[in-house]
Design a protein around this motif. Structure first.
Motif, PDB file in Angstrom:
ATOM      1  N   ASP A  49      32.464  76.190  37.339  1.00  0.00           N
ATOM      2  CA  ASP A  49      32.682  75.663  38.679  1.00  0.00           C
ATOM      3  C   ASP A  49      33.653  74.488  38.563  1.00  0.00           C
ATOM      4  O   ASP A  49      33.248  73.342  38.403  1.00  0.00           O
ATOM      5  CB  ASP A  49      31.354  75.230  39.296  1.00  0.00           C
ATOM      6  CG  ASP A  49      31.495  74.887  40.766  1.00  0.00           C
ATOM      7  OD1 ASP A  49      32.558  75.165  41.349  1.00  0.00           O
ATOM      8  OD2 ASP A  49      30.527  74.332  41.324  1.00  0.00           O
ATOM      9  N   ARG A  50      34.937  74.788  38.606  1.00  0.00           N
ATOM     10  CA  ARG A  50      35.957  73.763  38.386  1.00  0.00           C
ATOM     11  C   ARG A  50      36.014  72.730  39.507  1.00  0.00           C
ATOM     12  O   ARG A  50      36.204  71.549  39.259  1.00  0.00           O
ATOM     13  CB  ARG A  50      37.321  74.422  38.240  1.00  0.00           C
ATOM     14  CG  ARG A  50      37.471  75.175  36.943  1.00  0.00           C
ATOM     15  CD  ARG A  50      38.850  75.825  36.840  1.00  0.00           C
ATOM     16  NE  ARG A  50      38.956  76.588  35.630  1.00  0.00           N
ATOM     17  CZ  ARG A  50      38.608  77.856  35.514  1.00  0.00           C
ATOM     18  NH1 ARG A  50      38.120  78.500  36.554  1.00  0.00           N
ATOM     19  NH2 ARG A  50      38.731  78.486  34.377  1.00  0.00           N
ATOM     20  N   GLU A  51      35.859  73.186  40.740  1.00  0.00           N
ATOM     21  CA  GLU A  51      36.011  72.281  41.870  1.00  0.00           C
ATOM     22  C   GLU A  51      34.972  71.166  41.882  1.00  0.00           C
ATOM     23  O   GLU A  51      35.222  70.090  42.388  1.00  0.00           O
ATOM     24  CB  GLU A  51      35.981  73.043  43.203  1.00  0.00           C
ATOM     25  CG  GLU A  51      37.219  73.860  43.478  1.00  0.00           C
ATOM     26  CD  GLU A  51      37.213  75.203  42.749  1.00  0.00           C
ATOM     27  OE1 GLU A  51      36.160  75.603  42.192  1.00  0.00           O
ATOM     28  OE2 GLU A  51      38.262  75.860  42.707  1.00  0.00           O
ATOM     29  N   ASN A  52      33.799  71.425  41.322  1.00  0.00           N
ATOM     30  CA  ASN A  52      32.749  70.413  41.301  1.00  0.00           C
ATOM     31  C   ASN A  52      32.768  69.551  40.043  1.00  0.00           C
ATOM     32  O   ASN A  52      31.928  68.669  39.888  1.00  0.00           O
ATOM     33  CB  ASN A  52      31.373  71.058  41.457  1.00  0.00           C
ATOM     34  CG  ASN A  52      31.184  71.608  42.866  1.00  0.00           C
ATOM     35  OD1 ASN A  52      31.748  71.082  43.824  1.00  0.00           O
ATOM     36  ND2 ASN A  52      30.423  72.676  42.984  1.00  0.00           N
ATOM     37  N   ASN A  53      33.743  69.795  39.179  1.00  0.00           N
ATOM     38  CA  ASN A  53      33.856  68.971  37.981  1.00  0.00           C
ATOM     39  C   ASN A  53      34.338  67.579  38.372  1.00  0.00           C
ATOM     40  O   ASN A  53      35.187  67.424  39.246  1.00  0.00           O
ATOM     41  CB  ASN A  53      34.844  69.622  37.010  1.00  0.00           C
ATOM     42  CG  ASN A  53      34.940  68.888  35.702  1.00  0.00           C
ATOM     43  OD1 ASN A  53      35.404  67.745  35.655  1.00  0.00           O
ATOM     44  ND2 ASN A  53      34.515  69.547  34.639  1.00  0.00           N
ATOM     45  N   LYS A  54      33.811  66.547  37.723  1.00  0.00           N
ATOM     46  CA  LYS A  54      34.139  65.172  38.099  1.00  0.00           C
ATOM     47  C   LYS A  54      35.618  64.850  37.900  1.00  0.00           C
ATOM     48  O   LYS A  54      36.153  63.968  38.568  1.00  0.00           O
ATOM     49  CB  LYS A  54      33.285  64.179  37.323  1.00  0.00           C
ATOM     50  CG  LYS A  54      33.539  64.155  35.831  1.00  0.00           C
ATOM     51  CD  LYS A  54      32.615  63.158  35.138  1.00  0.00           C
ATOM     52  CE  LYS A  54      32.860  63.094  33.658  1.00  0.00           C
ATOM     53  NZ  LYS A  54      34.077  62.438  33.272  1.00  0.00           N
TER      54      LYS A  54
END
Length: 108
Positions: free
Chosen positions: A83-88
Motif C-alpha cells: 500500500d504505497r499511498e499510505n506509506n509515511k
C-alpha cells in the motif's frame, strides 16, 4: 618478408569453440554443485564470480536461492501487496520525483 598467419588459440573460430567448451563444462559443474546434498555453496559462489557468471536466467533462478539460503516454499508464495499511498514517505517521494522531472525536457 611477410609473417605467416598462425591459426592457433588466438583465432576467432578457436576462441568461440574454446568458450563453448568452457561454457558446457561450467554448466556441468553448476549442475553437479546443485545436485549434491547439501548443495556446494562455495563452488556455486566461485562459479558466479568467474568469467561468464551464472550464464543463463534459468541457472540463476536455481542458484541464487541457494546462495542466499532462501527456502523454496518462500519462493512459491505470492508477494504481499504494498500500500504505497499510505506509506509515511510516499508524498515526499512523489514531490521529489516531480521536482526532478523538471530538469528533463518534455518527450525525452
Amino acid at each position: 618478408m611477410k609473417k605467416s598467419r598462425n591459426v592457433g588459440a588466438s583465432s576467432p573460430v578457436n576462441g568461440k569453440q574454446d568458450w563453448d567448451t568452457r561454457r558446457k563444462r561450467k554448466i556441468a559443474d553448476i549442475t553437479q554443485a546443485l545436485s549434491v546434498s547439501p548443495v556446494d555453496v562455495a563452488a556455486l559462489r566461485r562459479m558466479a564470480i568467474s568469467e561468464g557468471g551464472l550464464l543463463t536466467d534459468e541457472i540463476r533462478c536455481q542458484v541464487w536461492p541457494k546462495l542466499l539460503n532462501v527456502p523454496l516454499d518462500v519462493l512459491n508464495q505470492e508477494p504481499d501487496t504494498v500500500d504505497r499511498e499510505n506509506n509515511k514517505d510516499y508524498n515526499q517521494v512523489l514531490l521529489d520525483v516531480q521536482r526532478s522531472l523538471r530538469r528533463f525536457p518534455p518527450g525525452e
